[in-house]
Enzyme design. Structure first.
Site, PDB file in Angstrom:
ATOM      1  N   GLY A 198      11.254  -7.050  18.843  1.00  0.00           N
ATOM      2  CA  GLY A 198      10.342  -6.687  17.763  1.00  0.00           C
ATOM      3  C   GLY A 198      10.759  -7.133  16.387  1.00  0.00           C
ATOM      4  N   GLY A 233      12.265  -4.196  -8.503  1.00  0.00           N
ATOM      5  CA  GLY A 233      11.252  -5.091  -7.954  1.00  0.00           C
ATOM      6  C   GLY A 233       9.932  -4.387  -7.722  1.00  0.00           C
ATOM      7  CB  ALA A 234       6.869  -4.223  -9.583  1.00  0.00           C
ATOM      8  CG  HIS A 281     -25.989   5.273   3.876  1.00  0.00           C
ATOM      9  ND1 HIS A 281     -25.316   5.153   2.689  1.00  0.00           N
ATOM     10  CD2 HIS A 281     -26.632   6.478   3.851  1.00  0.00           C
ATOM     11  CE1 HIS A 281     -25.555   6.240   1.958  1.00  0.00           C
ATOM     12  NE2 HIS A 281     -26.352   7.051   2.650  1.00  0.00           N
TER      13      HIS A 281
END
Length: 468
Positions: free
Chosen positions: A40, A182-183, A447
């Site tokens: 993985g 870090g952004a 909807h």
């Protein structure tokens, strides 16, 4: 080894295991080499999957304490059981990695666990943690070794107090103050997890904005949302050091352009400044496999490296470091090796930030089109005008569609809002078939759904949105 495989895949992350399975489906005899005990890769073990488990759990925790009363649900203040939440994360990871192992066995793929080293075309040496080395021989080799955490010069990561994403997914208590360096996507996602659970979160970013690769309007909207949630930002700033000598960490930073330095005390510092291709110990140089100036393996349009019979995919080559990009490349290279026309459309690869609200995008941004000088039209629709969003109390955000000014072909779609990561695939499908904004506008949408905002944004491209 007496068996000669048609294909040996190094790495069983999303790119590697998909490549192996697709090749087996096409009739090849396939082997995989994985350095971890479980399959993985980073994504399933210490990345995408565990982070989403914690994002989901922390969002439910936050929602229970903040939203239930508005819905007529009376409960006492929720109590955090972090150990149980981490248990949920571990169960999620275990189920996913076991699923990959099952799929490999189902497709009769042989697995070798150990560190791989390419001895040359057709030969991979495998060194297990215990036992003798083995050599796997194959007609073709695919390198799918992924990426590693980008280091911050002068700041050592111990995964205890100064952590990467790996350590941030395994904290044993909620930090009082988490400083994120870090952004980008990883920093904002993991910052969101711990902010919801009670941490003060401060983000220090070298650039003057967050999410530098995304649409600027959406990024600014997202920054305002995070600030309302309690995030603190120091943009255009660079971290110069982290002093770990005291009980609390001391983070030193200064303006990126130079200027007066400042400092913050922190309980945990998360270094999330990006990722770099992982090729340590693979023997690339000795095998004659070329790399570019950023350490990425260079390939041609058919994923072939500079050595015949050796291919590369995923984070270790150029392009966005995304699991689904690697998956598409893995399937494509398997098909190419089988004589088919494997292909990846790099213009239609979605990106998602799994926060609340979510941020999702596909295709071009306004900034890139302006730089190119290409004429375009924009249609936007806010979730405040969407009935389902109101019913769900998730009215924050909007859908933004960018279409070619002449042809109306959809060039990019950008969404900030609840379930944006699910909604973006309608846009990806339309773009894959070179569809127009009018195609979306003329498609009946159920909807009430959040996806009606996509249709309204498409109508807005032609200046005829109904509900605004």
């Amino acid at each position: 080894m007496t068996d000669i495989y048609d294909l040996a895949v190094i790495g069983t992350g999303p790119g590697g295991y998909v490549c192996a399975i697709r090749a087996a489906q096409l009739g090849m005899k396939v082997a995989v080499v994985e350095k971890r005990a479980t399959h993985g890769g980073t994504c399933l073990n210490i990345g995408c999957i565990p982070s989403k488990a914690l994002l989901h759990a922390s969002e439910r925790f936050d929602e229970a304490g903040r939203e239930f009363a508005h819905l007529g649900i009376s409960i006492s203040k929720p109590k955090l059981d972090l150990k149980a939440m981490m248990g949920h994360k571990s169960e999620t990871v275990d189920a996913n990695v076991q699923g990959v192992e099952f799929l490999l066995k189902k497709n009769k793929i042989d697995s070798f666990h150990g560190t791989a080293r390419i001895l040359g075309a057709g030969k991979v040496e495998v060194t297990p943690d215990k036992g003798a080395k083995q050599t796997v021989e194959a007609k073709n080799i695919v390198i799918a070794t992924g990426s590693a955490v980008a280091p911050l010069p002068g700041v050592g990561i111990d995964e205890k107090r100064i952590v990467s994403s790996t350590g941030a997914l395994a904290l044993d208590k909620v930090p009082g103050h988490l400083v994120v360096v870090g952004a980008g996507v990883i920093g904002l996602e993991l910052g969101s997890v711990w902010r919801r659970l009670g941490a003060r979160v401060t983000v220090i970013e070298y650039l003057d904005r967050i999410l530098p690769d995304m649409d600027l309007e959406i990024a600014k909207t997202f920054a305002r949302s995070l600030k309302k949630q309690g995030f603190e930002f120091h943009l255009s700033s660079k971290v110069t050091g982290v002093d770990a000598a005291g009980k609390q960490l001391k983070v030193s930073f200064e303006p990126a352009a130079g200027g007066k330095a400042a400092a913050l005390d922190a309980d945990i510092v998360l270094v999330a400044i990006g990722r770099v291709p992982y090729s340590e110990g693979l023997g690339l140089e000795e095998a004659g496999i070329a790399r570019d100036e950023r350490g990425r393996i260079t390939t041609d349009a058919r994923f072939k490296t500079s050595v015949d019979g050796i291919y590369a995919i995923g984070d270790v080559i150029a392009g966005p470091m995304l699991a689904h990009k690697a998956e598409d490349e893995g399937a494509a290279v398997a098909e190419i090796l089988a004589g088919q026309a494997g292909h990846v459309n790099y213009d239609v690869i979605p990106g998602v930030v799994y926060t609340m609200p979510e941020v999702a995008c596909v295709g071009r941004t306004e900034e890139s089109l302006k730089k190119e000088g290409r004429a375009y039209k924009v249609g936007k629709f806010p979730f405040t005008a969407n009935g389902r969003a109101r019913a769900n109390r998730n009215t924050e955000g909007l859908v933004k569609i960018i279409a070619d000014a002449a042809s109306d072909r959809v060039l990019g779609v950008h969404i900030i809002g609840a379930d944006a990561g699910e909604m973006i695939h309608e846009a990806a499908l339309v773009m894959e078939f070179s569809g127009s904004a009018e195609d979306i506008a003329r498609s009946c949408h159920a909807h009430p759904t959040l996806s009606e905002a996509m249709r309204e944004a498409a109508l807005a491209v032609a200046g005829r949105a109904i509900h605004i």
